[in-house]
Design a protein around this motif. Structure first.
Motif, PDB file in Angstrom:
ATOM      1  N   LEU A 247       1.032  -1.410  -0.033  1.00 18.47           N
ATOM      2  CA  LEU A 247       0.033  -0.034   0.036  1.00 18.47           C
ATOM      3  C   LEU A 247       0.873   1.175   0.147  1.00 18.47           C
ATOM      4  N   GLN A 255      -4.684   2.171  -4.518  1.00 14.84           N
ATOM      5  CA  GLN A 255      -4.795   1.241  -3.257  1.00 14.84           C
ATOM      6  C   GLN A 255      -6.064   0.462  -3.116  1.00 14.84           C
ATOM      7  N   ARG A 283      -9.739  -3.014   4.163  1.00 22.08           N
ATOM      8  CA  ARG A 283     -10.257  -1.597   4.386  1.00 22.08           C
ATOM      9  C   ARG A 283      -9.461  -1.050   5.842  1.00 22.08           C
ATOM     10  N   VAL A 286      -6.114  -0.199   4.395  1.00 15.43           N
ATOM     11  CA  VAL A 286      -6.037   1.093   3.711  1.00 15.43           C
ATOM     12  C   VAL A 286      -6.386   2.355   4.524  1.00 15.43           C
ATOM     13  N   ARG A 290      -3.642   5.519   4.667  1.00 17.69           N
ATOM     14  CA  ARG A 290      -4.159   6.650   4.460  1.00 17.69           C
ATOM     15  C   ARG A 290      -3.806   7.613   5.542  1.00 17.69           C
TER      16      ARG A 290
END
Length: 340
Positions: A247, A255, A283, A286, A290
């Motif tokens: 990622l 991503q 999720r 991610v 992020r």
């Protein structure tokens, strides 16, 4: 200057390839008796460089010994003179990229192969493109020097790609003055900027589309694949760690589960199932990635929040604002104000 990362840094000590230390010593200290004196000062056996890699703590002792024997700035020329092949597959991947923009993206993507204690972040700042180095793991007492050496090696790799525009390359340092400032200014292919608030290289956006003279799509793909394998190091990492590393290699819009699964040689269903066995979801990973990237950019760059949202894969900044509030309980703007 490729730093070995055969084991995760949280478990075993970081190491430095002995071949690079031999190269430095050949350039700096030719006389055998002077080399022996260095090892004695560092309290290291002279044959320690016969092993593939040296623990970073011992590298630190050797650097301190060199500092005592040689004038300030001894590290500048050896770093700048490193050939692309001496950077390993990353150096070859960079010079064989299609354009200068692709070369910079490759260096940022795989910086952890060169120095597992550092992160390279590429971003636009006005009319210039920035490649910033940030320390992410503890280092011995010569951290600033080791980070500067990393950036010098990058400068030596990037400058030839600029051809006649090498003077456009700016070496930025947060330091207000350096003991070796005059030597650095004389040796740099570009110019030096002090008090920059960051350790970085910057160059005009206008040169980014320039084709690399040694562009070779087949070699570039091969070397990037090799870098990916070295970076993920599946034999040493859990699947979640492999996903996190992948990622971090990808831009926000990429991503995605299918993209990450393909890079890891799995199906999306298999990846989801194995992450569930680690009590995780894709999720979650991610969002974790992020959030870390968002905080870095909010705290250490001047990018507008809308640009940060786009970089992280949010076409609508309001969606990024909502996600950031869900992660942290406050807005991106408040995060930036708290850090300033």
């Amino acid at each position: 200057m490729v730093i070995s990362r055969q084991n995760p840094p949280e478990n075993r000590e970081l190491s430095f390839p002995s071949s690079y230390l031999k190269l430095f010593l050949q350039q700096l200290v030719q006389a055998p008796e002077e080399q022996l004196a260095l090892f004695q000062t560092a309290r290291l056996p002279p044959d320690c460089l016969d092993q593939p890699a040296l623990p970073l703590t011992q590298v630190n002792e050797l650097v301190n010994a060199i500092d005592l024997q040689l004038p300030p700035g001894w590290h500048i020329q050896p770093c700048l003179r490193l050939e692309p092949a001496q950077h390993g597959p990353l150096g070859l991947a960079a010079i064989s990229a299609a354009t200068l923009a692709d070369a910079l993206a490759t260096l940022a993507r795989f910086e952890r192969l060169r120095a597992p204690w550092a992160q390279a972040i590429g971003y636009r700042d006005g009319d210039r493109q920035v490649l910033e180095l940030r320390q992410t793991l503890p280092l011995p007492d010569r951290a600033a020097l080791l980070m500067e050496m990393n950036l010098l090696a990058l400068a030596g790799l990037i400058a030839p790609l600029l051809g006649p525009d090498q003077r456009e390359l700016v070496f930025e340092t947060p330091e207000g003055e350096l003991p070796w400032q005059a030597a650095l200014e004389a040796a740099l292919p570009g110019t030096l900027r002090l008090n920059a608030g960051r350790l970085a290289l910057s160059l005009p956006q206008s040169v980014l589309p320039r084709p690399c003279l040694l562009a070779d799509a087949e070699l570039h793909d091969l070397m990037c694949h090799r870098c990916q394998r070295l970076l993920r190091d599946p034999g040493e990492q859990t699947l979640a760690a492999q996903v996190r590393a992948t990622l971090q290699e990808l831009s926000g819009p990429d991503q995605k589960l299918a993209v990450v699964a393909e890079r890891l040689g799995r199906s999306a269903r298999s990846l989801t199932r194995h992450l569930a066995a680690e009590s995780l979801t894709f999720r979650q990973l991610v969002d974790e990635t992020r959030l870390a990237q968002a905080r870095e950019l909010l705290r250490h760059s001047r990018l507008p929040v809308a640009d940060i949202a786009w970089r992280l894969g949010y076409a609508d900044p309001s969606n990024f604002n909502r996600a950031f509030r869900r992660w942290t309980g406050h807005s991106p703007g408040e995060e930036r104000e708290t850090a300033s």
